[in-house]
Motif scaffolding. Structure first.
Motif, PDB file in Angstrom:
ATOM      1  N   ARG A  87       0.834  -1.202   0.000  1.00  0.00           N
ATOM      2  CA  ARG A  87       0.000   0.000   0.000  1.00  0.00           C
ATOM      3  C   ARG A  87       0.870   1.253   0.000  1.00  0.00           C
ATOM      4  NH1 ARG A  87       0.519   1.880   5.099  1.00  0.00           N
ATOM      5  NH2 ARG A  87       0.790   0.395   6.825  1.00  0.00           N
ATOM      6  N   ARG A  88       0.217   2.397  -0.182  1.00  0.00           N
ATOM      7  CA  ARG A  88       0.908   3.673  -0.057  1.00  0.00           C
ATOM      8  C   ARG A  88       1.194   3.951   1.415  1.00  0.00           C
ATOM      9  NH1 ARG A  88       3.510   5.454  -4.040  1.00  0.00           N
ATOM     10  NH2 ARG A  88       3.413   7.566  -3.172  1.00  0.00           N
ATOM     11  N   THR A  90       1.370   5.811   4.804  1.00  0.00           N
ATOM     12  CA  THR A  90       0.625   6.870   5.468  1.00  0.00           C
ATOM     13  C   THR A  90       1.598   7.852   6.125  1.00  0.00           C
ATOM     14  OG1 THR A  90       0.541   5.676   7.573  1.00  0.00           O
ATOM     15  CG2 THR A  90      -1.221   5.224   5.976  1.00  0.00           C
ATOM     16  N   SER A 102       7.210  10.540  -0.266  1.00  0.00           N
ATOM     17  CA  SER A 102       6.121   9.628  -0.599  1.00  0.00           C
ATOM     18  C   SER A 102       6.706   8.292  -1.044  1.00  0.00           C
ATOM     19  CB  SER A 102       5.274  10.230  -1.715  1.00  0.00           C
ATOM     20  OG  SER A 102       4.251   9.338  -2.097  1.00  0.00           O
ATOM     21  N   SER A 104       5.709   3.691  -1.491  1.00  0.00           N
ATOM     22  CA  SER A 104       4.865   2.526  -1.266  1.00  0.00           C
ATOM     23  C   SER A 104       5.589   1.604  -0.300  1.00  0.00           C
ATOM     24  CB  SER A 104       4.585   1.792  -2.579  1.00  0.00           C
ATOM     25  OG  SER A 104       3.813   2.591  -3.442  1.00  0.00           O
ATOM     26  N   HIS A 129      10.220   1.330  -2.772  1.00  0.00           N
ATOM     27  CA  HIS A 129      11.049   2.115  -3.682  1.00  0.00           C
ATOM     28  C   HIS A 129      12.517   1.732  -3.510  1.00  0.00           C
ATOM     29  CE1 HIS A 129       7.845   5.552  -4.080  1.00  0.00           C
ATOM     30  NE2 HIS A 129       7.343   4.344  -4.260  1.00  0.00           N
TER      31      HIS A 129
END
Length: 218
Positions: A87-88, A90, A102, A104, A129
């Motif tokens: 997921r991304r 938070t 930012s 994942s 990443h």
């Protein structure tokens, strides 16, 4: 040491051990006393002697393989992945990993066992990443932490160590009462370029684990 008698199992009484090993009661008593001193068994007055749950140690300034910790206790090791989610990240995730970038993440919840009993609860975030290949690893035969140690070079690690009452979800996974004391080790590792690789929170039942560090004067 073989694990045939599990932690909390009551061992044979003295006269049974006398017959089994063909020795005197005094000898049996001496042996049981020594085993109790070494923390292998626990003698309970008017109840009997019981196998004591192992007490482990790990080094504060190193990244230990949990499998090696368990095997050092002469206990059979296994682990299980309880949850896995890509997921991304938070804002809370980025705070844990010490970055505003930012990204994942792969979130994993893993439980490690010593014998039949939970040894450690693991909550891990891996920066996809920085480690894109981890998304395809099934962790059938190797735990996430061990895989990272073998596959991904790291340059900087930060440990945070604290005592905490077990949250309800952690307590359930460790099979202890909610609020039971736990030793919590939180660690973030980074690459040479300071990119966060992983954040992990390891929760151990508080009475069964300790951290050890050795220092030399300069």
């Amino acid at each position: 040491m073989s694990g045939r008698w599990q932690p909390e199992q009551r061992i044979p009484v003295e006269h049974e051990l006398m017959l089994q090993y063909r020795c005197s009661r005094m000898t049996v008593n001496k042996v049981l006393t020594q085993l109790a001193r070494e923390g292998i068994i626990e003698r309970r007055r008017k109840v009997g002697s019981f196998v004591k749950r192992p007490h482990s140690t790990s080094a504060v300034l190193s990244i230990a393989d949990i499998k090696a910790e368990v095997e050092a206790l002469k206990q059979p090791y296994r682990f299980e992945i309880l949850a896995r989610q890509k997921r991304r990240a938070t804002r809370a995730d980025r705070t844990l990993m010490g970055t505003e970038e930012s990204m994942s993440v792969l979130e994993l919840i893993c439980r490690h066992f010593a014998g039949n009993l939970p040894f450690c609860d693991e909550h891990r975030l891996i920066n996809l990443h920085a480690v894109p290949t981890v998304a395809s690893v099934d962790f059938a035969d190797i735990s996430p932490g061990a895989w990272l140690l073998r596959q991904v070079p790291w340059a900087v690690a930060e440990h945070r160590i604290r005592a905490s009452g077990a949250a309800a979800d952690v307590a359930a996974r460790l099979k202890v009462k909610a609020g039971s004391p736990c030793l919590v080790v939180e660690r973030t590792t980074r690459s040479m370029s300071a990119v966060p690789i992983t954040f992990v929170r390891l929760s151990y039942p508080g009475t069964l684990h300790e951290l050890v560090a050795s220092f030399k004067a300069i």
